[in-house]
Design a protein around this motif. Structure first.
Motif, PDB file in Angstrom:
ATOM      1  N   ALA A 236       0.829  -1.203   0.000  1.00  0.00           N
ATOM      2  CA  ALA A 236       0.000   0.000   0.000  1.00  0.00           C
ATOM      3  C   ALA A 236       0.867   1.258   0.000  1.00  0.00           C
ATOM      4  N   LYS A 237       1.977   1.230   0.755  1.00  0.00           N
ATOM      5  CA  LYS A 237       2.877   2.384   0.774  1.00  0.00           C
ATOM      6  C   LYS A 237       3.530   2.598  -0.583  1.00  0.00           C
TER       7      LYS A 237
ATOM      8  N   ILE B 233       1.572   6.760  -6.836  1.00  0.00           N
ATOM      9  CA  ILE B 233       0.512   7.710  -7.173  1.00  0.00           C
ATOM     10  C   ILE B 233       0.993   9.143  -6.965  1.00  0.00           C
ATOM     11  N   GLN B 234       1.683   9.380  -5.844  1.00  0.00           N
ATOM     12  CA  GLN B 234       2.209  10.718  -5.583  1.00  0.00           C
ATOM     13  C   GLN B 234       3.232  11.138  -6.633  1.00  0.00           C
TER      14      GLN B 234
ATOM     15  N   THR C 251       2.871  14.924 -13.323  1.00  0.00           N
ATOM     16  CA  THR C 251       1.792  15.542 -14.096  1.00  0.00           C
ATOM     17  C   THR C 251       1.728  17.044 -13.840  1.00  0.00           C
ATOM     18  N   ALA C 252       1.871  17.422 -12.566  1.00  0.00           N
ATOM     19  CA  ALA C 252       1.879  18.855 -12.245  1.00  0.00           C
ATOM     20  C   ALA C 252       3.063  19.562 -12.883  1.00  0.00           C
ATOM     21  N   ASN C 253       4.231  18.894 -12.882  1.00  0.00           N
ATOM     22  CA  ASN C 253       5.403  19.489 -13.529  1.00  0.00           C
ATOM     23  C   ASN C 253       5.187  19.661 -15.027  1.00  0.00           C
TER      24      ASN C 253
END
Length: 278
Positions: free
Chosen positions: A67-68, A74-75, A81-83
């Motif tokens: 899960a980690k 995902i992060q 994507t933001a970059n």
């Protein structure tokens, strides 16, 4: 009914039952009776239970780790994507800045010269009187209705318009005085390529769809010059006579041409030693 009842009550043949009684095995249990046999049986039952227990513990222990890792992935995707969005915004800002600088007046008639160069190179929108030439396959080619040549068969048929035909028509327009040319909305420049890839005709690696509409901006002599050009109107007339290829030539009061898609250019700069490097 009596037969069915007898079969259900005496499922084992009497001969087998008698043989089992003779051996003393009829009705006896198959469970081990000795201490060693019981220990082996217990060990055999405990081993699968131990394996299942260890597997369940390992799966439960690895679940938080997975899960980690998933959350970290995902992060990372969100960050990249933001970059990418920021880079795209910066590209748009710089493009707008370049356009503003191109519109700023310069001394010594530089603005006029820049506009003329933009028209010739195809980097700016253009409009004016001109000519519209439409090319289409013959009816026998079976490509009516705007069929995409990429998915159509039979490109070798003589009734199909080929990339060579489009090249000759465009060259005839330039020779007749055209100042700007576009094919199906794609502006042509000195770096543009018209070629075939399988069944498709490509302009700058973009496939064209029938009919092929060629728009050109030019002076009043563009129409007469093109119709009398050996690779213009004369060539199209021969294609129609020999292969039934359809075409039309129409003068236009106004033709709008979009700017060409920007492409990467390499500039030569002096090296200081009398040479140049790309």
């Amino acid at each position: 009914m009596s037969l069915l009842t007898n079969v259900m009550e005496h499922s084992l043949d009497e001969g087998y039952a008698e043989a089992a009684r003779t051996r003393g095995a009829y009705g006896s249990s198959r469970m081990p009776t000795t201490l060693r046999g019981r220990l082996l049986l217990a060990l055999g039952l405990a081993l699968p239970a131990l394996v299942l227990t260890v597997g369940a513990v390992q799966v439960r222990a690895s679940a938080p780790v997975a899960a980690k890792e998933r959350q970290a992935l995902i992060q990372r995707v969100d960050t990249e994507t933001a970059n990418a969005d920021q880079v795209q915004q910066e590209v748009r800002r710089l493009q707008a800045q370049i356009a503003d600088l191109g519109r700023q007046p310069t001394g010594g008639g530089g603005a006029s010269q820049l506009g003329q160069l933009g028209l010739v190179t195809g980097t700016v929108d253009a409009y004016g009187p001109g000519l519209k030439v439409v090319l289409d396959d013959s009816t026998a080619a079976g490509t009516d209705g705007g069929t995409n040549p990429r998915t159509a068969a039979g490109f070798g048929d003589t009734g199909r318009v080929r990339d060579r035909d489009v090249q000759l028509v465009v060259n005839a327009l330039w020779q007749s005085g055209a100042e700007g040319v576009a094919i199906n909305g794609q502006r042509l420049t000195s770096l543009s390529a018209i070629r075939a890839a399988g069944d498709a005709i490509l302009v700058d690696n973009r496939p064209l769809v029938l009919p092929y509409t060629v728009l050109a901006i030019g002076g009043g002599g563009l129409e007469s010059g093109f119709t009398q050009n050996v690779y213009g109107g004369i060539y199209l007339s021969r294609l129609h006579q020999d292969y039934a290829i359809r075409y039309s030539i129409t003068a236009q009061d106004r033709v709008d041409l979009p700017a060409a898609a920007r492409s990467g250019l390499l500039y030569a700069v002096p090296t200081g030693r009398g040479g140049a490097t790309p």
